[in-house]
Design a protein around this motif. Structure first.
Motif, PDB file in Angstrom:
ATOM      1  N   ARG A 185      44.077  28.948  32.614  1.00 62.39           N
ATOM      2  CA  ARG A 185      44.019  28.000  33.736  1.00 62.39           C
ATOM      3  C   ARG A 185      43.162  28.533  34.879  1.00 62.39           C
ATOM      4  NH1 ARG A 185      49.648  26.523  32.405  1.00 62.39           N
ATOM      5  NH2 ARG A 185      50.297  28.471  33.349  1.00 62.39           N
ATOM      6  N   ASN A 186      42.928  27.693  35.881  1.00 62.56           N
ATOM      7  CA  ASN A 186      42.169  28.104  37.063  1.00 62.56           C
ATOM      8  C   ASN A 186      42.874  29.255  37.771  1.00 62.56           C
ATOM      9  OD1 ASN A 186      41.516  24.740  37.349  1.00 62.56           O
ATOM     10  ND2 ASN A 186      39.880  26.216  37.305  1.00 62.56           N
ATOM     11  N   GLY A 187      42.087  30.230  38.175  1.00 62.69           N
ATOM     12  CA  GLY A 187      42.612  31.319  38.996  1.00 62.69           C
ATOM     13  C   GLY A 187      43.385  32.393  38.259  1.00 62.69           C
ATOM     14  N   VAL A 188      43.351  32.402  36.919  1.00 57.06           N
ATOM     15  CA  VAL A 188      44.138  33.403  36.177  1.00 57.06           C
ATOM     16  C   VAL A 188      43.399  34.737  36.007  1.00 57.06           C
ATOM     17  CG1 VAL A 188      45.556  31.732  34.901  1.00 57.06           C
ATOM     18  CG2 VAL A 188      43.378  32.522  33.926  1.00 57.06           C
ATOM     19  N   GLY A 189      42.064  34.720  36.250  1.00 61.07           N
ATOM     20  CA  GLY A 189      41.335  35.986  36.182  1.00 61.07           C
ATOM     21  C   GLY A 189      40.200  36.061  35.162  1.00 61.07           C
ATOM     22  N   LYS A 190      39.681  34.919  34.731  1.00 62.13           N
ATOM     23  CA  LYS A 190      38.579  34.935  33.766  1.00 62.13           C
ATOM     24  C   LYS A 190      37.308  35.512  34.410  1.00 62.13           C
ATOM     25  CE  LYS A 190      38.914  30.469  33.119  1.00 62.13           C
ATOM     26  NZ  LYS A 190      40.011  30.185  34.084  1.00 62.13           N
ATOM     27  N   THR A 191      36.957  34.956  35.564  1.00 64.30           N
ATOM     28  CA  THR A 191      35.773  35.452  36.267  1.00 64.30           C
ATOM     29  C   THR A 191      35.964  36.913  36.665  1.00 64.30           C
ATOM     30  OG1 THR A 191      35.246  33.246  37.078  1.00 64.30           O
ATOM     31  CG2 THR A 191      34.339  35.092  38.337  1.00 64.30           C
ATOM     32  N   SER A 192      37.164  37.241  37.127  1.00 63.13           N
ATOM     33  CA  SER A 192      37.434  38.623  37.539  1.00 63.13           C
ATOM     34  C   SER A 192      37.272  39.586  36.364  1.00 63.13           C
ATOM     35  CB  SER A 192      38.840  38.733  38.121  1.00 63.13           C
ATOM     36  OG  SER A 192      38.954  37.889  39.247  1.00 63.13           O
ATOM     37  N   THR A 193      37.634  39.138  35.150  1.00 62.84           N
ATOM     38  CA  THR A 193      37.470  39.986  33.966  1.00 62.84           C
ATOM     39  C   THR A 193      35.985  40.275  33.741  1.00 62.84           C
ATOM     40  OG1 THR A 193      39.471  39.100  32.961  1.00 62.84           O
ATOM     41  CG2 THR A 193      37.891  40.125  31.468  1.00 62.84           C
ATOM     42  N   MET A 194      35.150  39.247  33.871  1.00 66.68           N
ATOM     43  CA  MET A 194      33.703  39.447  33.699  1.00 66.68           C
ATOM     44  C   MET A 194      33.162  40.388  34.775  1.00 66.68           C
ATOM     45  SD  MET A 194      32.176  36.357  31.875  1.00 66.68           S
ATOM     46  CE  MET A 194      33.038  35.569  30.529  1.00 66.68           C
ATOM     47  N   ARG A 195      33.646  40.189  35.996  1.00 64.28           N
ATOM     48  CA  ARG A 195      33.189  41.062  37.095  1.00 64.28           C
ATOM     49  C   ARG A 195      33.620  42.506  36.877  1.00 64.28           C
ATOM     50  NH1 ARG A 195      35.045  36.945  41.829  1.00 64.28           N
ATOM     51  NH2 ARG A 195      33.182  35.619  41.878  1.00 64.28           N
ATOM     52  N   ALA A 196      34.799  42.678  36.273  1.00 68.24           N
ATOM     53  CA  ALA A 196      35.283  44.045  36.017  1.00 68.24           C
ATOM     54  C   ALA A 196      34.420  44.723  34.948  1.00 68.24           C
ATOM     55  CB  ALA A 196      36.749  44.012  35.578  1.00 68.24           C
ATOM     56  N   PRO A 229      26.569  34.504  35.714  1.00 71.60           N
ATOM     57  CA  PRO A 229      27.762  34.202  36.511  1.00 71.60           C
ATOM     58  C   PRO A 229      28.009  32.713  36.670  1.00 71.60           C
ATOM     59  CG  PRO A 229      25.990  34.980  37.927  1.00 71.60           C
ATOM     60  CD  PRO A 229      25.478  35.060  36.526  1.00 71.60           C
ATOM     61  N   GLU A 230      29.231  32.424  37.091  1.00 74.21           N
ATOM     62  CA  GLU A 230      29.694  31.049  37.339  1.00 74.21           C
ATOM     63  C   GLU A 230      28.702  30.268  38.217  1.00 74.21           C
ATOM     64  OE1 GLU A 230      34.437  30.138  37.979  1.00 74.21           O
ATOM     65  OE2 GLU A 230      33.475  31.564  39.284  1.00 74.21           O
ATOM     66  N   ASP A 231      28.216  30.929  39.275  1.00 72.31           N
ATOM     67  CA  ASP A 231      27.344  30.219  40.229  1.00 72.31           C
ATOM     68  C   ASP A 231      25.859  30.313  39.852  1.00 72.31           C
ATOM     69  OD1 ASP A 231      26.754  32.831  40.793  1.00 72.31           O
ATOM     70  OD2 ASP A 231      27.674  32.856  42.775  1.00 72.31           O
ATOM     71  N   ASP A 255      29.960  32.907  32.044  1.00 71.76           N
ATOM     72  CA  ASP A 255      31.148  32.449  32.766  1.00 71.76           C
ATOM     73  C   ASP A 255      31.111  30.934  32.929  1.00 71.76           C
ATOM     74  OD1 ASP A 255      33.503  32.326  34.151  1.00 71.76           O
ATOM     75  OD2 ASP A 255      32.852  33.587  35.824  1.00 71.76           O
ATOM     76  N   GLU A 256      31.964  30.246  32.196  1.00 71.65           N
ATOM     77  CA  GLU A 256      32.045  28.778  32.194  1.00 71.65           C
ATOM     78  C   GLU A 256      30.668  28.116  32.170  1.00 71.65           C
ATOM     79  OE1 GLU A 256      35.160  26.749  33.975  1.00 71.65           O
ATOM     80  OE2 GLU A 256      36.294  28.535  34.493  1.00 71.65           O
ATOM     81  N   PRO A 257      29.927  28.374  31.090  1.00 70.63           N
ATOM     82  CA  PRO A 257      28.555  27.841  31.029  1.00 70.63           C
ATOM     83  C   PRO A 257      28.476  26.319  30.977  1.00 70.63           C
ATOM     84  CG  PRO A 257      29.182  28.780  28.916  1.00 70.63           C
ATOM     85  CD  PRO A 257      30.266  29.143  29.888  1.00 70.63           C
ATOM     86  N   GLU A 310      35.803  29.794  29.183  1.00 67.70           N
ATOM     87  CA  GLU A 310      35.671  28.388  28.833  1.00 67.70           C
ATOM     88  C   GLU A 310      36.926  27.595  29.144  1.00 67.70           C
ATOM     89  OE1 GLU A 310      34.055  25.746  28.612  1.00 67.70           O
ATOM     90  OE2 GLU A 310      32.598  26.720  27.310  1.00 67.70           O
ATOM     91  N   GLN A 311      36.746  26.380  29.613  1.00 71.59           N
ATOM     92  CA  GLN A 311      37.878  25.469  29.788  1.00 71.59           C
ATOM     93  C   GLN A 311      37.791  24.322  28.799  1.00 71.59           C
ATOM     94  OE1 GLN A 311      40.305  25.509  32.384  1.00 71.59           O
ATOM     95  NE2 GLN A 311      39.392  26.586  34.104  1.00 71.59           N
ATOM     96  N   ALA A 312      36.573  24.013  28.361  1.00 75.05           N
ATOM     97  CA  ALA A 312      36.382  22.872  27.457  1.00 75.05           C
ATOM     98  C   ALA A 312      36.773  23.286  26.042  1.00 75.05           C
ATOM     99  CB  ALA A 312      34.929  22.419  27.506  1.00 75.05           C
TER     100      ALA A 312
HETATM  101  N1  LIG Z   1      35.992  37.487  45.882  1.00 76.99           N
HETATM  102  C1  LIG Z   1      37.310  37.426  45.823  1.00 76.99           C
HETATM  103  N2  LIG Z   1      38.089  38.028  46.788  1.00 76.99           N
HETATM  104  C2  LIG Z   1      39.435  37.973  46.735  1.00 76.99           C
HETATM  105  N3  LIG Z   1      40.129  37.355  45.777  1.00 76.99           N
HETATM  106  C3  LIG Z   1      39.441  36.756  44.794  1.00 76.99           C
HETATM  107  C4  LIG Z   1      38.004  36.745  44.781  1.00 76.99           C
HETATM  108  N4  LIG Z   1      37.594  36.066  43.684  1.00 76.99           N
HETATM  109  C5  LIG Z   1      38.714  35.662  43.062  1.00 76.99           C
HETATM  110  N5  LIG Z   1      39.817  36.059  43.710  1.00 76.99           N
HETATM  111  C6  LIG Z   1      41.244  35.828  43.306  1.00 76.99           C
HETATM  112  O1  LIG Z   1      41.462  36.466  42.055  1.00 76.99           O
HETATM  113  C7  LIG Z   1      42.278  35.661  41.215  1.00 76.99           C
HETATM  114  C8  LIG Z   1      41.568  35.396  39.885  1.00 76.99           C
HETATM  115  O2  LIG Z   1      40.429  34.572  40.152  1.00 76.99           O
HETATM  116  P1  LIG Z   1      39.283  34.299  39.109  1.00 76.99           P
HETATM  117  O3  LIG Z   1      38.137  33.713  39.857  1.00 76.99           O
HETATM  118  O4  LIG Z   1      39.034  35.513  38.323  1.00 76.99           O
HETATM  119  O5  LIG Z   1      39.964  33.194  38.174  1.00 76.99           O
HETATM  120  P2  LIG Z   1      39.329  32.267  37.036  1.00 76.99           P
HETATM  121  O6  LIG Z   1      40.234  32.364  35.872  1.00 76.99           O
HETATM  122  O7  LIG Z   1      37.914  32.588  36.845  1.00 76.99           O
HETATM  123  O8  LIG Z   1      39.467  30.803  37.673  1.00 76.99           O
HETATM  124  P3  LIG Z   1      38.553  29.488  37.504  1.00 76.99           P
HETATM  125  O9  LIG Z   1      38.963  28.853  36.213  1.00 76.99           O
HETATM  126  O10 LIG Z   1      38.937  28.652  38.681  1.00 76.99           O
HETATM  127  O11 LIG Z   1      37.128  29.919  37.539  1.00 76.99           O
HETATM  128  C9  LIG Z   1      42.602  34.408  41.999  1.00 76.99           C
HETATM  129  O12 LIG Z   1      43.862  34.580  42.588  1.00 76.99           O
HETATM  130  C10 LIG Z   1      41.519  34.363  43.054  1.00 76.99           C
HETATM  131  O13 LIG Z   1      41.961  33.723  44.224  1.00 76.99           O
END
Ligand SMILES: Nc1ncnc2c1ncn2[C@@H]1O[C@H](COP(=O)(O)OP(=O)(O)OP(=O)(O)O)[C@@H](O)[C@H]1O
Ligand SMILES: [Mg+2]
Length: 234
Positions: free
Chosen positions: A35-46, A83-85, A158-160, A190-192
């Motif tokens: 789901r949104n906000g669970v950490g997918k983008t953060s995993t890629m950033r890590a 990246p997403e953006d 990231d969510e292409p 991916e969400q789709a």
């Molecule tokens: N730059 C940032 N600074 C602080 N917190 C962040 C930052 N980016 C993301 N977060 C937080 O980290 C958590 C995970 O976010 P992330 O963007 O990794 O989720 P996601 O699964 O990619 O969501 P989405 O499907 O909306 O893209 C969320 O609680 C978000 O608010």
């Protein structure tokens, strides 16, 4: 080739990842869903050491540790990141965006401008157009094309398909399938769900900063309760 073991990571003081375990083997397409906000983008950033700090666990690519490296050093090792953006240079033309220094490495598929134009013919047509006026889908293709010119063995997408019209999203799926045939491994968030079936080998489900389920695409579709539990909006 890529392995994350019990990865925890934070933005300043707020912890976004609290136990990510995943791997990608050469040539594989692996999907990261949740789901949104669970950490997918953060995993890629890590993985690419962008914006987030890994506080615990291990991120390795072909047996070398990525934690502590600079993002450009990671690109040089063969990890591309879209990246997403998308981050294309809005005021530059398509061609100017594509004139990036390529990371040459022995034994790696070398992508030329002609190769990326063959993959995305529309980009050739628009090569002199300013990137900023192009549609989201065209910018996505440009971002992928630019990443390919660094000759990645592993591409993080990231969510292409996000925000793309179905026809354009379809072109991106086509590109993923073609890249896979070229031997590029991919980690795709991916969400789709319908696109996963077409291009992925394996799936990881992320929930609240943790990987909570993994399996093959066939296993994923054989367990609809996973989708219900971790993907439906509650
Ligand atoms: N730059 C940032 N600074 C602080 N917190 C962040 C930052 N980016 C993301 N977060 C937080 O980290 C958590 C995970 O976010 P992330 O963007 O990794 O989720 P996601 O699964 O990619 O969501 P989405 O499907 O909306 O893209 C969320 O609680 C978000 O608010
Ligand atoms: Mg995201």
């Amino acid at each position: 080739m890529l392995r994350l073991e019990n990865v925890h990571a934070s933005y300043d003081k707020s912890e976004a990842l609290r136990g990510i375990d995943l791997s990608v083997t050469p040539g594989e397409v692996v999907c990261l869903i949740g789901r949104n906000g669970v950490g997918k983008t953060s995993t890629m950033r890590a993985i690419v050491q962008d914006q987030i700090t890994v506080t615990q666990g291990r991120v390795s690519f072909e047996d070398s540790d990525l934690v502590g490296l600079r993002p450009y050093q990671i690109v040089r090792r063969g990890v591309g990141y879209v990246p997403e953006d998308r981050r294309v240079f809005q005021s530059l033309s398509v061609l100017e965006n594509l004139r990036v220094p390529s990371a040459k490495a022995a034994g790696r598929r070398q992508w030329s401008l002609d190769d990326v134009f063959a993959l995305f013919p529309q980009l050739y047509e628009y090569r002199r157009r300013t990137a900023g006026v192009m549609s989201g889908g065209e910018q996505q293709m440009l971002s992928i094309a630019r990443s390919l010119l660094t000759n990645p063995r592993l591409l993080l997408l990231d969510e292409p398909h996000e925000g793309l019209a179905p026809k354009v999203a379809e072109e991106v799926v086509g590109a993923i399938i073609e890249l896979k045939a070229e031997g590029v491994a991919m980690l795709v968030s991916e969400q789709a769900l319908h696109t996963i079936r077409r291009c992925a080998d394996r799936v990881y489900v992320v929930d609240r900063g943790q990987t909570v389920w993994d399996g093959t695409v066939e296993e994923f579709y054989a367990h609809p309760e996973i989708t219900e539990k971790y993907l439906m909006v509650q």
